[in-house]
Write a protein that holds these residues in place. Structure first.
Motif, mmCIF file in Angstrom:
data_model
loop_
_atom_site.group_PDB
_atom_site.id
_atom_site.type_symbol
_atom_site.label_atom_id
_atom_site.label_comp_id
_atom_site.label_asym_id
_atom_site.label_seq_id
_atom_site.Cartn_x
_atom_site.Cartn_y
_atom_site.Cartn_z
ATOM 1 N N MET A 104 0.810 -1.220 0.000
ATOM 2 C CA MET A 104 0.000 0.000 0.000
ATOM 3 C C MET A 104 0.844 1.271 0.000
ATOM 4 S SD MET A 104 -3.119 1.152 2.494
ATOM 5 C CE MET A 104 -2.227 1.381 4.043
ATOM 6 N N PRO A 105 0.955 1.961 -1.144
ATOM 7 C CA PRO A 105 1.507 3.312 -1.096
ATOM 8 C C PRO A 105 0.622 4.175 -0.196
ATOM 9 C CG PRO A 105 1.473 2.510 -3.360
ATOM 10 C CD PRO A 105 0.694 1.514 -2.524
ATOM 11 N N GLU A 106 1.263 4.867 0.744
ATOM 12 C CA GLU A 106 0.533 5.707 1.704
ATOM 13 C C GLU A 106 1.122 7.109 1.538
ATOM 14 O OE1 GLU A 106 -1.683 7.358 4.486
ATOM 15 O OE2 GLU A 106 0.462 7.595 4.645
ATOM 16 N N VAL A 107 0.376 7.957 0.858
ATOM 17 C CA VAL A 107 0.891 9.292 0.553
ATOM 18 C C VAL A 107 0.647 10.179 1.770
ATOM 19 C CG1 VAL A 107 0.954 11.136 -1.141
ATOM 20 C CG2 VAL A 107 0.278 8.830 -1.849
ATOM 21 N N ASN A 108 1.744 10.537 2.432
ATOM 22 C CA ASN A 108 1.625 11.182 3.741
ATOM 23 C C ASN A 108 0.898 12.523 3.683
ATOM 24 O OD1 ASN A 108 4.537 9.562 4.351
ATOM 25 N ND2 ASN A 108 2.969 9.582 5.944
ATOM 26 N N ARG A 109 -0.106 12.621 4.523
ATOM 27 C CA ARG A 109 -0.914 13.842 4.596
ATOM 28 C C ARG A 109 -1.401 13.991 6.025
ATOM 29 N NH1 ARG A 109 -7.027 14.360 1.918
ATOM 30 N NH2 ARG A 109 -7.909 15.140 3.844
ATOM 31 N N ALA A 110 -1.542 15.246 6.459
ATOM 32 C CA ALA A 110 -1.994 15.517 7.817
ATOM 33 C C ALA A 110 -3.380 14.939 8.045
ATOM 34 C CB ALA A 110 -2.033 17.023 8.052
ATOM 35 N N LEU A 111 -3.588 14.422 9.246
ATOM 36 C CA LEU A 111 -4.927 13.967 9.633
ATOM 37 C C LEU A 111 -5.755 15.169 10.069
ATOM 38 C CD1 LEU A 111 -4.294 10.764 11.775
ATOM 39 C CD2 LEU A 111 -5.639 10.881 9.697
ATOM 40 N N SER A 112 -6.963 15.261 9.563
ATOM 41 C CA SER A 112 -7.896 16.287 10.048
ATOM 42 C C SER A 112 -8.293 15.895 11.460
ATOM 43 C CB SER A 112 -9.145 16.319 9.171
ATOM 44 O OG SER A 112 -8.770 16.538 7.820
ATOM 45 N N GLY A 113 -8.595 16.892 12.304
ATOM 46 C CA GLY A 113 -8.833 18.275 11.967
ATOM 47 C C GLY A 113 -7.849 19.201 12.678
ATOM 48 N N PRO A 114 -7.854 20.507 12.349
ATOM 49 C CA PRO A 114 -8.757 21.041 11.347
ATOM 50 C C PRO A 114 -8.420 20.465 9.963
ATOM 51 C CG PRO A 114 -7.808 22.777 12.719
ATOM 52 C CD PRO A 114 -7.056 21.532 13.012
ATOM 53 N N ILE A 115 -9.343 20.573 9.030
ATOM 54 C CA ILE A 115 -9.156 19.947 7.727
ATOM 55 C C ILE A 115 -7.914 20.495 7.040
ATOM 56 C CG2 ILE A 115 -10.155 19.570 5.440
ATOM 57 C CD1 ILE A 115 -12.913 19.824 6.742
ATOM 58 N N ASN A 116 -7.086 19.593 6.552
ATOM 59 C CA ASN A 116 -5.849 19.972 5.885
ATOM 60 C C ASN A 116 -5.495 18.816 4.958
ATOM 61 O OD1 ASN A 116 -2.785 19.785 5.627
ATOM 62 N ND2 ASN A 116 -2.962 21.752 6.630
ATOM 63 N N ILE A 117 -5.056 19.145 3.747
ATOM 64 C CA ILE A 117 -4.744 18.067 2.801
ATOM 65 C C ILE A 117 -3.248 17.944 2.545
ATOM 66 C CG2 ILE A 117 -6.975 18.161 1.627
ATOM 67 C CD1 ILE A 117 -5.429 19.735 -0.638
ATOM 68 N N HIS A 118 -2.433 18.717 3.280
ATOM 69 C CA HIS A 118 -1.003 18.772 2.948
ATOM 70 C C HIS A 118 -0.171 17.830 3.807
ATOM 71 C CE1 HIS A 118 -1.277 21.828 -0.153
ATOM 72 N NE2 HIS A 118 -2.305 22.275 0.536
ATOM 73 N N CYS A 119 1.123 17.828 3.502
ATOM 74 C CA CYS A 119 1.983 16.781 4.054
ATOM 75 C C CYS A 119 2.284 16.919 5.538
ATOM 76 C CB CYS A 119 3.321 16.763 3.299
ATOM 77 S SG CYS A 119 4.495 15.608 4.027
#
Lengths: 392, 100
Positions: A104-119
């Motif tokens: 599983m490639p897991e593309v690292n991104r911040a867990l919400s919240g607050p909502i955020n889609i970045h690394c």
């Protein structure tokens, strides 16, 4: 032999998956992983790979489908990010405890919240105890190479654990970089055929999959998972070496930069290691004997190797791109400090880059100076230092 | 209970590595009620044999031949399925038998 082409991390991983010829893919889109599966679906639609795509209604279903498919005896992958993986949580543990070699490639991104889609790394770190092997990548090339190696590691009879290929959202997933690709036939030969010892579709040899595991059995099954993790380092190293013979790019458990005489050492994961190399060069010019230790595997965590690599350091700083609330420093810090337990080298925590906050060469250079100063003043322990935070 | 295997001897992945293993497990302790079968009343229609979820109704030559009490969990389906005009089963509290 190798073609150098411009690829994003997602495209590089998609090509690696195509070349590894999986039987089944089950996935649900989530930024910044979406383009990976988009690209892979294109390969399937164009007939460039003979994989059954299962389009599911959620990530919980994606991992459930992957578990069923893998148990049936198919080479299986999925891919996800952040909240997508959080929705898989329950099934992550079941995949690992069922000893299914899902990749599983897991593309690292911040867990919400607050909502955020970045690394940041909060998604992967949250799943660190799920029983998955976790390999981190610095760039698109490593995302490509690691994805290919992941099948060999996961499917090795001594391991049989699922593997997460962690690479930084947007910084790697969406950035075009030159990537040396291997020929399809070369990868196909390296990865080989998947021949599981047991598969549910083998009706001549029936067994029960997923039964209730009461107190008289569960503990022993956990001990077996621990054993697989203990055996994994040797396999990860052997596969990395074999891949090196094939591609000219050998992979080890960790990678040092200017570590030969380094006294002030930073430990980090992922794309930040590229930036940190520049910072090492900068501060070396001002006389600080700086070095970088880039870790490739977070699980299994290479305690003895880390201890040995850091044995000559005067001071060690650890860069975490996630936090553990209620204790100073992030998960990487705690593992590195545990590795050095019993020694006298101070290990000091930094937290940076949460929610995709950029990290620059000068900030890392400053961290090296801070570490050098702390060592001179005899600082043994301090609270976490936040890099790039508005802190006035 | 026989000696359980160590983690080194067990199949991995939480599986049960072969079929038919429930036969080896004695679940008589799960019972609250015990079905008591009256062979005099029985018409050997074998509805209980068909409906028993544990295959605990024994047969011989196509006839009822008793109950496998190591696997009967006392659910009472046999007694429910027995034709109303026959009523060959009575469900009795397990404790009545233990009294001696």
């Amino acid at each position: 032999m190798s073609k150098l082409i411009s690829l994003t991390g997602n495209d590089a991983a998609a090509h690696a998956l195509r070349q590894s010829r999986p039987d089944v893919a089950a996935a649900y889109p989530i930024t910044p992983q979406t383009e990976l599966m988009h690209k892979f679906a294109e390969f399937v639609a164009n007939g460039q790979v003979d994989t059954d795509m299962i389009l599911v209604e959620s990530e919980h279903s994606a991992m459930s489908a992957a578990i069923g498919s893998s148990a049936a005896g198919a080479r299986t992958f999925t891919a996800t990010s952040a909240n997508g993986m959080a929705l898989m949580w329950e099934m992550l543990y079941i995949a690992a405890s069922s000893r299914l070699p899902i990749v599983m490639p897991e593309v690292n991104r911040a867990l919400s919240g607050p909502i955020n889609i970045h690394c940041d790394h909060s998604d992967t770190m949250g799943a660190r105890d799920a029983g998955w092997i976790q390999l981190f990548c610095e760039n698109s090339q490593e995302a490509y190479d690691t994805t290919i190696q992941a099948f060999r590691i996961a499917e090795h009879p001594d391991v049989l654990l699922p593997v997460m290929i962690c690479y930084d959202g947007f910084i790697i997933s969406h950035t075009n970089e030159p990537v040396a690709m291997l020929d399809d036939a070369v990868v196909a030969k390296f990865v080989g055929e998947y021949t599981p010892a047991r598969k549910l579709l083998d009706v001549d040899n029936p067994y029960t999959f997923g039964p209730l595991d009461l107190p008289e059995w569960y503990f022993e099954h956990k001990r077996q998972q621990i054993e697989a993790m203990r055996k994994a380092p040797a396999i990860i190293e052997a596969v990395g070496k074999e891949f090196g013979a094939l591609s000219g790019r050998t992979y080890e458990f960790m990678e040092g930069y200017r570590m030969e005489d380094a006294e002030v050492v930073l430990v980090a994961l992922g794309s930040t290691c590229g930036t940190a190399r520049e910072a090492v060069d900068v501060v070396r010019e001002s006389g600080i004997k700086a070095g970088l230790l880039k870790l490739r595997a977070f699980r299994p965590f290479p305690i003895a190797r880390v201890r040995s690599a850091l044995s000559k350091a005067r001071v060690v700083g650890v860069f975490d791109r996630s936090v553990s609330f209620g204790i100073e420093g992030g998960p990487l810090y705690h593992e590195v400090r545990s590795s050095l337990y019993g020694g006298t080298t101070p290990v000091l925590p930094f937290v940076y880059g949460l929610g995709g906050r950029d990290i620059r060469v000068e900030q890392i250079a400053q961290a090296y100076r801070t570490l050098d100063e702390a060592a001179k003043r005899g600082v043994k322990e301090r609270d976490v230092e936040f890099i790039g935070l508005r802190d006035a | 209970m026989s000696k359980l295997p160590s983690w080194k001897e067990m199949a991995s992945g939480g599986i049960i590595p072969k079929g038919g293993t429930s036969h080896e497990k004695d679940v008589s302790g799960w019972r609250t009620y015990r079905p008591v079968h009256d062979m005099q009343k029985c018409i050997h229609c074998l509805r209980c044999w068909i409906m028993c979820p544990e295959s605990a109704i024994l047969t011989k030559d196509g006839k009822h031949a008793g109950i496998d009490f190591a696997h009967c969990k006392g659910c009472g389906i046999c007694a429910q399925q027995c034709p109303k005009k026959v009523q060959a089963y009575t469900m009795k509290l397990e404790s009545e038998f233990k009294k001696g």
